[in-house]
Design a protein around this motif. Structure first.
Motif, PDB file in Angstrom:
ATOM      1  N   ALA A 223       0.834  -1.202   0.000  1.00 24.61           N
ATOM      2  CA  ALA A 223       0.000   0.000   0.000  1.00 24.61           C
ATOM      3  C   ALA A 223       0.868   1.252   0.000  1.00 24.61           C
TER       4      ALA A 223
ATOM      5  N   PRO B 236       2.178   2.885  -3.672  1.00 20.48           N
ATOM      6  CA  PRO B 236       1.323   3.825  -4.413  1.00 20.48           C
ATOM      7  C   PRO B 236       1.153   5.160  -3.672  1.00 20.48           C
TER       8      PRO B 236
ATOM      9  N   ALA C  15      -9.029   6.496  -5.947  1.00 24.40           N
ATOM     10  CA  ALA C  15      -8.328   5.291  -6.437  1.00 24.40           C
ATOM     11  C   ALA C  15      -7.607   4.596  -5.292  1.00 24.40           C
TER      12      ALA C  15
ATOM     13  N   ASP D 109     -10.080   2.846  -3.198  1.00 22.74           N
ATOM     14  CA  ASP D 109     -10.452   1.577  -3.857  1.00 22.74           C
ATOM     15  C   ASP D 109      -9.353   0.532  -3.674  1.00 22.74           C
ATOM     16  N   GLU D 110      -8.155   1.053  -3.886  1.00 26.90           N
ATOM     17  CA  GLU D 110      -7.005   0.150  -3.780  1.00 26.90           C
ATOM     18  C   GLU D 110      -6.928  -0.460  -2.374  1.00 26.90           C
TER      19      GLU D 110
ATOM     20  N   ARG E  53      -9.590  -2.928  -1.862  1.00 25.08           N
ATOM     21  CA  ARG E  53      -9.246  -4.180  -2.539  1.00 25.08           C
ATOM     22  C   ARG E  53      -8.227  -4.966  -1.700  1.00 25.08           C
TER      23      ARG E  53
END
Lengths: 316, 444
Positions: free
Chosen positions: B16, B19, B37, B40-41, B44
Motif C-alpha cells: 500500500a 502507491p 483510487a 479503492d485500492e 481491494r
C-alpha cells in the motif's frame, strides 16, 4: 584426458536426466519384486501380494532388527527390486542407508515411488516429548518402531501395501483388493480369538527386556512395570537389576518377557530372585518356527502368554 | 503462528505504501481522483487481506492438527509460513491459496520433521584421543594427543544424489578428509562419486581412523600406502555392479588429480588411476567372504633428502589383494562376532635411471567379540619400504576394546615392532573414541 573426463561427466549427467524419465515408465508385467526389511513386513506383503509379488526379507525373525550387517548380498536384492518396504522410525538407521546408497536403484530411495515406510499410517507409541539426548539410551526420536505388534496396526500396514502394490501394478489392483479383504477377514476373526483368550488377564503386570512390546501390551491391556534394560539399548546393570527385583516383589510381578536374541542369564537370575518365569517370546514372524506368518505369530505369542499366566497363577 | 499474520500485515502495508508515495505530489482535482483510487485500492487490499487471513487460519488449523498428530516440533508451520509470507509481499496473492502447504499425509518421511532444522544435514563429531607409552626410536608421537576430531555432514542432495563431508582437525591442522557427492540414480547399475575421497584401494585405505579395529594403522599402510592420510585425493569414482543374482561383484574405476600422500603429480596429465574388483558372497547366514583386488598407478616425487638425490615425476604402482572372513551368528549378533582380514600389498617405485624398487608387505588381523561390550584381537605385520625393499620391518599387536555403547569405545593395544635397522619398539597405545550427533552407518 580432460576431454575424456568431460565426456564422462556429460554421459553421467545425461544418464541422471534419463533415469528420471525412466522411472515414470510403464509398470512391470512380471510379479512385483518386493524387498522388506523384516519378516513381519514380508509376511504381510505375501498376504496381500499373493503370487503377484515375490518377497525377499533382510532381517530374520530371530535377529535383533536394530543390529543387522549391511552385507553387499542385500544390495543384490535391492538393485532389481520394484519396492522396498521399511519399518521406519529409525529402526533400520544403523544399516539400511548405506545399502540404499549403493543399491543403484533410484525408485527405492526415500521419497521414491518404490519406497514404502510402513509406519506412516499406523498408531505409533512412545514418541518422546521435549529434548532427547543419548543419556536416555537408544531412544527413537520419532517413536517406538515395534508397532507391528498390534494387530490393528498390522491391518493398516497391509492396507498401505495393498494401495502401494495397486499403484505399482494397476492391472492387479482387484487381485490385491481381494487378497487384502480376505486377510482383513481372517485377521478380524483371529483377533476375536486372541482378545477372548487375553481378556481374563487385562491389567496383568509384566516385565520386558527391551521396549519392544508397547503396542502389544497396549492392544491386550497388559501393564509393563519395568525393563531388564536400565535404558533402551543399555545392557543390564547390577543396581538396576536389584531395583527391578525389589519392584517385582513389591508388585508381585511373575512374568519376564524376553525376545529370542537376548542373553537369558540376567532375566533368569531376576526370575529366580523374584519367583517368576522367563518367557522367551518372539516379537517377529520367524522368531520361532511356529510363527510362520503374521497371524501365526500372534497365535503363538497369545497361547504362550496365556499358558504362562495360568502357570504362575495370574487371573485377575 | 502469530508471526505469519504480522508478516502478512507488513507485506500488505508495504504494498500500500508504494502507491501512496508515488501519488502524493499531484494537484487537488487530480488528488481527489487519486484519493478515490487509493481508497479503492485499500478496499481491494483489505478484501484480499481478509481472504488471505481466512486461508491462513484454515491452513494453520490444519497444520496445528498435523503437528499435534505427529507430536513433533513446529517445523512444518514455520517453514510454510516463511514462503507464504514472502509470496504475500511480492504480490502473487492468488497463487498463495492454491499451494498446498500441508504435506500430503502419505509423504514418505525417512527423517520426519522435528524442528526448523529439517533440511540440515546429519551432523556428527567424532573425537579420537590417543595416548602412547614405551619406547620407539622412529616415532615422534607425543605421549597424549587429540589425534583427530572429525566433523561429518551428511544428507541427501536431491532425488539423484547424496553428499558426505568429513572434515578432520588434527594437530597438523584442519583438512577436508573427504567431501564428495554420490549419484545414486544412474542407469546401468552405475554409482558415480565426485569430490575428495579415500580411494577404493584395499580395505584399510577406505576406513576412517575411528572405524579402525586398532589404535594405529598396519605397518604396510605406513610403509607403502601413505600412512594415516593414505591414498586420498580429489577425483572421480565410477563403480558398476555386475548383473548376476549369485555373487556381489563390483568393478570400480577411479581417477585422481595426484595430490595424495602416495602419489604427487608434477603436471596436469600425471593423473592417478585406481581400479578395484570386489566380490562378496554369503557362505551361510552367519558367515561370509569378501575378496578384493586393487591396483593404483601414478607419479610420485622422491624427497631430495634421500641418497638418490631426489627426483620428481617418477612412476609408481601399487597392487593389492585383500580377503575378509566374517562370522556373526544372527541369534547372538549382539554378543558375538569374528572378523579375520588380510591384505597383501606390492609396491613398485621407479627410482630414476631405469631403476626400480619392488617392495612387499602384508598384515593379518583377527578381531573377536566375546561379550556384548568386549572385543579382543591381534595383528601380525610385515613390510618392506617403498625405497628400500630389503629393509623389512616386522611387528605384532594385541588389542582389547571396550564399547560402553556404540557411540564410544576405549581401547588398549600392545605393539611391538622390529625395525630393519635392528632396533625395537615396545609400546602401549591407549585410545578413546567418542561420537556425538547422527553419524551415517558405515559401508560393510
Amino acid at each position: 584426458m580432460g576431454a575424456r573426463i568431460l565426456s564422462m561427466l556429460t554421459v553421467a549427467g545425461l544418464a541422471v536426466a534419463a533415469s528420471g524419465t525412466a522411472s515414470a515408465a510403464s509398470p512391470p508385467a512380471a510379479p512385483l519384486k518386493v524387498v522388506a526389511t523384516t519378516e513381519d513386513l514380508g509376511s504381510l506383503a505375501r498376504e496381500v501380494g499373493g503370487d503377484k509379488v515375490t518377497v525377499d526379507v533382510f532381517s530374520r525373525g530371530y535377529q535383533d532388527p536394530h543390529v543387522v550387517d549391511p552385507k553387499p548380498s542385500f544390495i543384490l536384492k535391492l538393485v532389481s527390486a520394484d519396492l522396498l518396504i521399511v519399518v521406519g522410525r529409525e529402526l533400520e538407521i544403523g544399516w539400511l542407508p548405506p545399502l540404499l546408497t549403493q543399491s543403484r536403484n533410484a525408485k527405492l530411495q526415500p521419497g521414491g515411488q518404490g519406497h514404502l515406510d510402513a509406519s506412516q499410517n499406523v498408531k505409533i507409541l512412545d514418541i518422546p516429548a521435549g529434548q532427547i539426548t543419548r543419556a536416555m539410551g537408544d531412544v527413537h526420536p520419532s517413536g517406538n518402531p515395534h508397532y507391528w505388534l498390534d494387530p490393528d496396526n498390522g491391518r493398516l500396514i497391509a492396507q498401505a501395501m495393498k494401495d502401494k502394490f495397486s499403484q505399482l501394478a494397476p492391472a492387479d489392483a482387484a487381485y490385491f483388493a481381494q487378497r487384502y479383504a480376505d486377510f482383513d477377514r481372517r485377521l478380524t476373526e483371529a483377533q476375536k480369538r486372541w482378545d477372548a483368550a487375553m481378556a481374563p488377564f487385562k491389567g496383568a503386570k509384566i516385565v520386558t527386556y527391551h521396549r519392544s512390546w508397547p503396542n502389544f501390551v497396549d492392544h491386550f491391556g497388559l501393564n509393563v512395570i519395568g525393563y531388564v534394560e536400565p535404558k533402551p539399548g543399555i545392557p543390564p546393570s547390577p543396581s538396576h537389576t536389584i531395583d527391578l527385583i525389589r519392584e517385582m516383589k513389591a508388585q508381585q510381578v511373575k512374568v519376564i518377557l524376553v525376545e529370542p536374541y537376548w542373553d537369558l542369564r540376567t532375566p533368569q537370575a531376576i526370575a529366580r530372585d523374584a519367583g517368576g518365569e522367563v518367557l522367551v517370546m518372539p516379537p517377529s514372524v520367524g522368531g520361532v518356527p511356529e510363527a510362520k506368518d503374521y497371524i501365526a505369530l500372534f497365535d503363538f505369542d497369545v497361547n504362550l502368554l496365556v499358558a504362562t499366566f495360568k502357570k504362575v497363577g495370574i487371573s485377575r | 503462528m502469530r508471526c505469519v499474520r504480522v508478516l502478512t500485515v507488513i507485506g500488505v502495508c508495504l504494498a500500500a505504501a508504494v502507491p501512496v508515495a508515488a501519488q502524493s505530489p499531484v494537484s487537488p482535482p487530480a488528488a481527489e481522483t487519486a484519493q478515490q483510487a487509493l481508497r479503492d485500492e485499500l478496499d481491494r487490499l483489505r478484501r484480499e487481506f481478509e481472504v488471505i487471513r481466512k486461508q491462513y487460519d484454515e491452513r494453520l488449523l490444519a497444520l496445528e492438527q498435523r503437528v499435534s498428530e505427529l507430536g513433533q516440533g513446529p517445523s512444518a508451520p514455520s517453514g510454510t509460513a516463511g514462503t507464504a509470507g514472502a509470496t504475500g509481499t511480492t504480490g502473487t496473492i492468488g497463487t498463495a491459496g492454491t499451494q498446498d502447504p500441508v504435506p500430503a499425509p502419505q509423504t514418505p518421511a525417512a527423517a520426519p520433521p522435528q524442528s526448523s532444522k529439517v533440511f540440515n544435514p546429519d551432523i556428527s563429531v567424532i573425537g579420537n584421543f590417543l595416548g602412547v607409552a614405551g619406547k620407539n626410536d622412529q616415532s615422534t608421537q607425543p605421549a597424549m594427543q587429540m589425534s583427530e576430531v572429525e566433523a561429518a555432514f551428511q544428507a541427501i542432495v536431491d532425488p539423484y544424489a547424496r553428499a558426505d563431508f568429513f572434515l578432520a582437525a588434527s594437530p597438523e591442522g584442519l583438512e577436508v578428509e573427504e567431501g564428495y557427492i554420490t549419484f545414486t540414480s544412474l542407469p546401468a547399475r552405475l554409482l558415480l562419486k565426485a569430490g575428495k575421497m579415500r580411494a577404493q584401494f584395499g580395505k584399510v585405505n577406505t576406513l576412517h581412523t575411528h572405524a579402525m579395529p586398532t589404535a594405529d594403522r598396519p605397518l604396510v599402510t605406513e610403509n607403502l600406502v601413505g600412512g594415516e592420510e593414505g591414498l586420498s585425493d580429489a577425483g572421480l569414482s565410477l563403480s558398476h555392479l555386475v548383473n548376476n543374482p549369485h555373487l556381489f561383484l563390483e568393478l570400480t574405476g577411479e581417477v585422481y588429480g595426484g595430490t595424495s600422500a602416495v602419489f604427487q603429480s608434477q603436471q596436469r596429465s600425471d593423473l592417478t588411476y585406481v581400479g578395484r574388483v570386489r566380490a562378496f558372497r554369503d557362505l551361510t547366514e552367519a558367515t561370509n567372504i569378501d575378496l578384493g583386488v586393487s591396483f593404483a598407478t601414478g607419479a610420485t616425487n622422491i624427497p631430495s633428502a634421500l641418497p638418490t638425490g631426489g627426483s620428481a615425476g617418477l612412476d609408481k604402482q601399487l597392487f593389492g589383494i585383500d580377503a575378509s572372513f566374517r562370522y556373526r551368528p544372527l541369534r547372538r549378533a549382539i554378543y558375538q562376532r569374528l572378523n579375520v582380514r588380510t591384505e597383501l600389498i606390492w609396491s613398485r617405485q621407479d627410482t630414476g635411471d631405469d631403476l626400480r624398487e619392488s617392495a612387499f608387505g602384508f598384515y593379518t588381523l583377527g578381531d573377536y567379540q566375546f561379550a556384548r561390550r568386549w572385543y579382543i584381537g591381534g595383528r601380525v605385520d610385515r613390510s618392506g619400504r617403498t625405497l628400500d625393499a630389503s629393509a623389512i620391518d616386522t611387528g605384532g599387536s594385541v588389542f582389547l576394546t571396550f564399547w560402553p555403547t556404540e557411540f564410544s569405545q576405549v581401547r588398549g593395544q600392545y605393539r611391538r615392532i622390529n625395525f630393519a635397522e635392528g632396533t625395537n619398539a615396545n609400546e602401549f597405545l591407549f585410545q578413546v573414541n567418542f561420537s556425538i550427533g547422527a553419524h551415517g552407518a558405515h559401508v560393510f
